[in-house]
Scaffold this active site. Structure first.
Site, PDB file in Angstrom:
ATOM      1  N   ALA A  16       0.807  -1.224   0.000  1.00 26.76           N
ATOM      2  CA  ALA A  16       0.000   0.000   0.000  1.00 26.76           C
ATOM      3  C   ALA A  16       0.837   1.270   0.000  1.00 26.76           C
ATOM      4  CB  ALA A  16      -0.944   0.000   1.205  1.00 26.76           C
ATOM      5  N   HIS A 115      -3.667  -9.992  -4.668  1.00 22.77           N
ATOM      6  CA  HIS A 115      -4.973  -9.791  -4.042  1.00 22.77           C
ATOM      7  C   HIS A 115      -6.044  -9.369  -5.044  1.00 22.77           C
ATOM      8  CE1 HIS A 115      -2.572  -9.094  -0.078  1.00 22.77           C
ATOM      9  NE2 HIS A 115      -2.734 -10.373  -0.360  1.00 22.77           N
ATOM     10  N   CYS A 123     -18.746 -12.431 -10.895  1.00 23.85           N
ATOM     11  CA  CYS A 123     -19.957 -13.043 -10.363  1.00 23.85           C
ATOM     12  C   CYS A 123     -19.560 -14.235  -9.485  1.00 23.85           C
ATOM     13  CB  CYS A 123     -20.864 -13.518 -11.491  1.00 23.85           C
ATOM     14  SG  CYS A 123     -22.329 -14.409 -10.898  1.00 23.85           S
TER      15      CYS A 123
END
Length: 253
Positions: A16, A115, A123
């Site tokens: 991050a 990730h 879906c």
């Protein structure tokens, strides 16, 4: 290294921290989302998301308001692309779901997203993938919890939620890169989330030079060849431009 020698394979393990200069806050830092709003963690926990329509409605609003999809690459992302274009073999293994490495111009196949990605939806029933932008257009038009247009199943972002396994194919490729690289740079990651963090140790065990660029200490600092505490936006470009220079390849402007 002379200009006729084969340049090293450089693996970038990004977290991050590489995207905070793009305006995307981290999750676990002092001002991270999970510390500011512990309830927000439910929005990205698979069990809660699948069981509770109210959680899904909140999650869609969070995606609609997310800075990640509006963010632009910063100097650190650009530096990785510059290294690749200088002719140095580069592979990025990222814990981020923002897609900024690709947006900066890095070749798609050279980015392994551990990730997943927030730029697509999937879906949960028929596994059809589509663009996040399309789903958000439906939310903007008044659908609070848009269903799959193909089968009516529950849609979620194409990210790995808490409670889900990482894609074994992507993880396998990441482990192969960690074992085969000559330089591993872990940048903007706490190296506390497994199995991603273990890739730094695997690289070191297989003889790679391990460099950690992170504001806070990590569990892998003791085995690193170099630890850099300087701001990522300036430290990573300097580091990667230096690798290009010592590989006999001038970084692209």
């Amino acid at each position: 290294m002379g200009s006729n020698d084969k340049p090293p394979l450089v693996a970038i393990l990004s977290g991050a921290g590489i995207s905070t200069d793009s305006g995307i806050p981290d999750y676990r830092g002092p001002n991270g989302l999970w510390r500011r709003d512990p309830e927000a963690e439910k929005l990205v926990t698979y069990e809660h998301y699948m069981a509770d329509p109210a959680i899904r409605r909140r999650a869609w609003l969070m995606r609609r308001d997310s800075e990640a999809l509006r963010a632009r690459p910063n100097a650190a992302h650009d530096a990785v692309v510059r290294l690749e274009r200088a002719g140095v073999p580069v592979r990025v293994i990222t814990q981020n779901v923002d897609g900024l490495h690709q947006l900066a111009g890095l070749t798609e196949r050279k980015v392994l997203e551990l990730h997943g990605t927030a730029r697509a939806v999937v879906c949960t029933k028929c596994h059809r993938r589509s663009a996040m932008a399309e789903a958000l257009e439906r939310v903007a038009a008044g659908e609070a919890d848009p269903a799959c247009l193909a089968c009516g199943g529950i849609l979620k972002s194409a990210t790995v939620m808490f409670g889900q396994r990482l894609d074994p194919v992507v993880l396998g490729k990441a482990m192969a890169v960690a074992k085969g690289c000559q330089i591993m740079i872990a940048v903007g990651t706490s190296l506390r989330v497994q199995p991603a963090a273990s890739l730094a140790g695997i690289a070191a065990e297989h003889g790679a030079r391990l460099v950690i660029v992170n504001a806070e200490p990590t569990p892998y600092d003791p085995i690193a060849d170099e630890v850099v505490r300087e701001p990522i936006g300036s430290a990573l470009p300097a580091l990667l431009d230096g690798i290009a220079a010592t590989s006999g390849r001038a970084p692209a402007p």
